[in-house]
Design a protein around this motif. Sequence first.
Motif, PDB file in Angstrom:
ATOM      1  N   PHE A 131      28.215  63.624  36.097  1.00  0.00           N
ATOM      2  CA  PHE A 131      28.097  62.798  34.899  1.00  0.00           C
ATOM      3  C   PHE A 131      26.970  63.303  33.997  1.00  0.00           C
ATOM      4  N   LEU A 132      27.233  63.337  32.702  1.00  0.00           N
ATOM      5  CA  LEU A 132      26.255  63.822  31.738  1.00  0.00           C
ATOM      6  C   LEU A 132      24.998  62.956  31.727  1.00  0.00           C
ATOM      7  N   GLU A 133      25.141  61.690  32.045  1.00  0.00           N
ATOM      8  CA  GLU A 133      24.013  60.759  32.006  1.00  0.00           C
ATOM      9  C   GLU A 133      23.305  60.627  33.342  1.00  0.00           C
TER      10      GLU A 133
ATOM     11  N   ALA B 192      31.509  63.877  31.531  1.00  0.00           N
ATOM     12  CA  ALA B 192      31.176  64.607  32.755  1.00  0.00           C
ATOM     13  C   ALA B 192      31.269  66.110  32.559  1.00  0.00           C
ATOM     14  N   TYR B 193      30.433  66.824  33.302  1.00  0.00           N
ATOM     15  CA  TYR B 193      30.581  68.272  33.380  1.00  0.00           C
ATOM     16  C   TYR B 193      31.887  68.570  34.124  1.00  0.00           C
ATOM     17  N   THR B 194      32.564  69.615  33.715  1.00  0.00           N
ATOM     18  CA  THR B 194      33.840  69.946  34.346  1.00  0.00           C
ATOM     19  C   THR B 194      33.818  71.301  35.057  1.00  0.00           C
ATOM     20  N   SER B 195      32.850  72.144  34.762  1.00  0.00           N
ATOM     21  CA  SER B 195      32.782  73.440  35.427  1.00  0.00           C
ATOM     22  C   SER B 195      31.926  73.340  36.682  1.00  0.00           C
ATOM     23  N   LYS B 196      32.328  74.063  37.705  1.00  0.00           N
ATOM     24  CA  LYS B 196      31.584  74.062  38.963  1.00  0.00           C
ATOM     25  C   LYS B 196      30.153  74.530  38.744  1.00  0.00           C
ATOM     26  N   GLN B 197      29.961  75.522  37.892  1.00  0.00           N
ATOM     27  CA  GLN B 197      28.630  76.049  37.640  1.00  0.00           C
ATOM     28  C   GLN B 197      27.705  74.986  37.060  1.00  0.00           C
TER      29      GLN B 197
ATOM     30  N   VAL C 259      21.612  48.787  52.510  1.00  0.00           N
ATOM     31  CA  VAL C 259      22.964  48.759  51.931  1.00  0.00           C
ATOM     32  C   VAL C 259      23.006  49.707  50.743  1.00  0.00           C
ATOM     33  N   ASN C 260      23.884  50.679  50.825  1.00  0.00           N
ATOM     34  CA  ASN C 260      24.028  51.656  49.744  1.00  0.00           C
ATOM     35  C   ASN C 260      25.299  51.369  48.938  1.00  0.00           C
ATOM     36  N   PHE C 261      25.155  51.337  47.626  1.00  0.00           N
ATOM     37  CA  PHE C 261      26.291  51.101  46.738  1.00  0.00           C
ATOM     38  C   PHE C 261      26.898  52.428  46.332  1.00  0.00           C
ATOM     39  N   ASP C 262      28.088  52.719  46.833  1.00  0.00           N
ATOM     40  CA  ASP C 262      28.803  53.913  46.404  1.00  0.00           C
ATOM     41  C   ASP C 262      29.248  53.742  44.954  1.00  0.00           C
ATOM     42  N   MET C 263      29.245  54.838  44.220  1.00  0.00           N
ATOM     43  CA  MET C 263      29.743  54.828  42.849  1.00  0.00           C
ATOM     44  C   MET C 263      31.134  55.454  42.811  1.00  0.00           C
ATOM     45  N   GLU C 264      31.951  54.925  41.924  1.00  0.00           N
ATOM     46  CA  GLU C 264      33.321  55.405  41.825  1.00  0.00           C
ATOM     47  C   GLU C 264      33.532  56.087  40.479  1.00  0.00           C
ATOM     48  N   ASN C 265      34.597  55.753  39.780  1.00  0.00           N
ATOM     49  CA  ASN C 265      34.892  56.451  38.533  1.00  0.00           C
ATOM     50  C   ASN C 265      34.040  55.917  37.386  1.00  0.00           C
ATOM     51  N   TYR C 266      34.081  56.629  36.261  1.00  0.00           N
ATOM     52  CA  TYR C 266      33.217  56.297  35.130  1.00  0.00           C
ATOM     53  C   TYR C 266      33.515  54.906  34.579  1.00  0.00           C
ATOM     54  N   ALA C 267      34.774  54.486  34.635  1.00  0.00           N
ATOM     55  CA  ALA C 267      35.142  53.178  34.099  1.00  0.00           C
ATOM     56  C   ALA C 267      34.391  52.044  34.803  1.00  0.00           C
ATOM     57  N   ARG C 268      33.988  52.262  36.048  1.00  0.00           N
ATOM     58  CA  ARG C 268      33.283  51.226  36.813  1.00  0.00           C
ATOM     59  C   ARG C 268      31.775  51.455  36.841  1.00  0.00           C
ATOM     60  N   LEU C 269      31.301  52.521  36.252  1.00  0.00           N
ATOM     61  CA  LEU C 269      29.911  52.928  36.414  1.00  0.00           C
ATOM     62  C   LEU C 269      28.921  51.890  35.883  1.00  0.00           C
ATOM     63  N   ALA C 270      29.098  51.447  34.641  1.00  0.00           N
ATOM     64  CA  ALA C 270      28.158  50.502  34.038  1.00  0.00           C
ATOM     65  C   ALA C 270      28.125  49.191  34.817  1.00  0.00           C
ATOM     66  N   SER C 271      29.298  48.706  35.212  1.00  0.00           N
ATOM     67  CA  SER C 271      29.369  47.474  35.983  1.00  0.00           C
ATOM     68  C   SER C 271      28.662  47.627  37.330  1.00  0.00           C
ATOM     69  N   SER C 272      28.868  48.772  37.973  1.00  0.00           N
ATOM     70  CA  SER C 272      28.242  49.002  39.280  1.00  0.00           C
ATOM     71  C   SER C 272      26.728  49.032  39.170  1.00  0.00           C
TER      72      SER C 272
ATOM     73  N   GLY D  47      30.244  64.378  42.950  1.00  0.00           N
ATOM     74  CA  GLY D  47      31.238  63.531  42.298  1.00  0.00           C
ATOM     75  C   GLY D  47      32.641  63.903  42.725  1.00  0.00           C
ATOM     76  N   ALA D  48      33.494  62.876  42.922  1.00  0.00           N
ATOM     77  CA  ALA D  48      34.804  63.117  43.534  1.00  0.00           C
ATOM     78  C   ALA D  48      35.981  62.673  42.696  1.00  0.00           C
ATOM     79  N   TYR D  49      35.761  62.206  41.466  1.00  0.00           N
ATOM     80  CA  TYR D  49      36.856  61.702  40.639  1.00  0.00           C
ATOM     81  C   TYR D  49      37.110  62.635  39.467  1.00  0.00           C
ATOM     82  N   LYS D  50      38.283  62.540  38.898  1.00  0.00           N
ATOM     83  CA  LYS D  50      38.620  63.344  37.721  1.00  0.00           C
ATOM     84  C   LYS D  50      38.137  62.604  36.486  1.00  0.00           C
ATOM     85  N   GLU D  51      37.224  63.214  35.726  1.00  0.00           N
ATOM     86  CA  GLU D  51      36.617  62.552  34.577  1.00  0.00           C
ATOM     87  C   GLU D  51      36.777  63.389  33.313  1.00  0.00           C
ATOM     88  N   SER D  52      36.670  62.734  32.189  1.00  0.00           N
ATOM     89  CA  SER D  52      36.784  63.381  30.889  1.00  0.00           C
ATOM     90  C   SER D  52      35.556  64.247  30.603  1.00  0.00           C
ATOM     91  N   PRO D  53      35.744  65.380  29.919  1.00  0.00           N
ATOM     92  CA  PRO D  53      34.585  66.191  29.526  1.00  0.00           C
ATOM     93  C   PRO D  53      33.658  65.474  28.554  1.00  0.00           C
TER      94      PRO D  53
END
Length: 324
Positions: free
Chosen positions: A162-164, A191-196, A127-140, A182-188
């Motif tokens: 994610f930086l962490e 999270a890294y925001t540049s493709k590079q 069973v693999n736990f998918d991760m979603e947005n940063y707001a749910r990360l710690a709980s997940s 990563g597939a969600y829109k996150e704050s800089p």
Amino acid sequence: MALKDVFLQLSENRALNKAAQKYGLRLGAQNVVAGTTVDEVMSTIHTLNAQGIACTVDNLGEFVFEKEQAIAAKQQILAVIERIHTEQADAHISLKPSQLGQDIDEEFCYENLYDIVARAHEYDIFVNFDMENYARLASSFRLVTRLGEHFDNVGTVIQAYFLEAMDNIEQYKHLRLRIVKGAYKESPEVAYTSKQDIDANYIKLIEYHLLHGKFTSIATHDHHVIEHVKRFVAEHQIPYDKFEFQMLYGFRKDLQLALVREGYQFCTYLPFGEDWYGYFMRRLAERPQNVTLVTKQIFTKETNVLLGVGAAAFALGYLTKRSS
């Protein structure tokens, strides 16, 4: 507004999500979603298994804020587990804690997850736990940690933007991990925001886990990444049974089969269910190539109604500009 932002906003629209279910999978999503029923997804699993491809099955679900919805999702996932076991299919489960009640109550979610993981453990199903947005990360991650104390068939996802992420992969390197961009829109701020930067961290995480981890699922459609991994595992003599490539159902089918013919382990991420809209929009948001792959199926008259005429026109204009 960038094309990615358009589709991410659409993925979070509850009204459009509800409306999409009325259309079933007639709007192009049938090309990337393996049906709406357990029978349909099992049929697809057997077809892919016959081609040497394993599957990870995701029972789709969005906006779960009632306990009854979460319990219904649990029962559906348990039904898939039973079918995988009885039909001896080469498949495992991917799930999102949010579908099992994470946004209602974490303890309630844990109880639902425990029931699923326990049943899967009985049948030796991962069973693999998918991760979603940063707001749910710690709980997940808390949920993964708790269940990992009782069962050895649990793994999770590390998102490279994610930086962490490196700290997370170090903490959970004893688990089977799927590494994604990563597939969600996150704050800089988180999270890294540049493709590079995202691409560089993605490669860094893959290499680290291949060298130090238990088992690595490399989730990408990018042939440049795949070729890099091929060279890396050859250079470091990493056995093929220590990793697999993963791609989404409906994308780059020829490349999936080519990797199987070359002797690599391969797994297709297989989403199914009536609640397909949010998943579909996020896949279109991830990379422009995903849009191109399904454009002919997506942008029909019916789809323009569902997505909104303005959004569809924007996306088509963007694609036209890219191809000119």
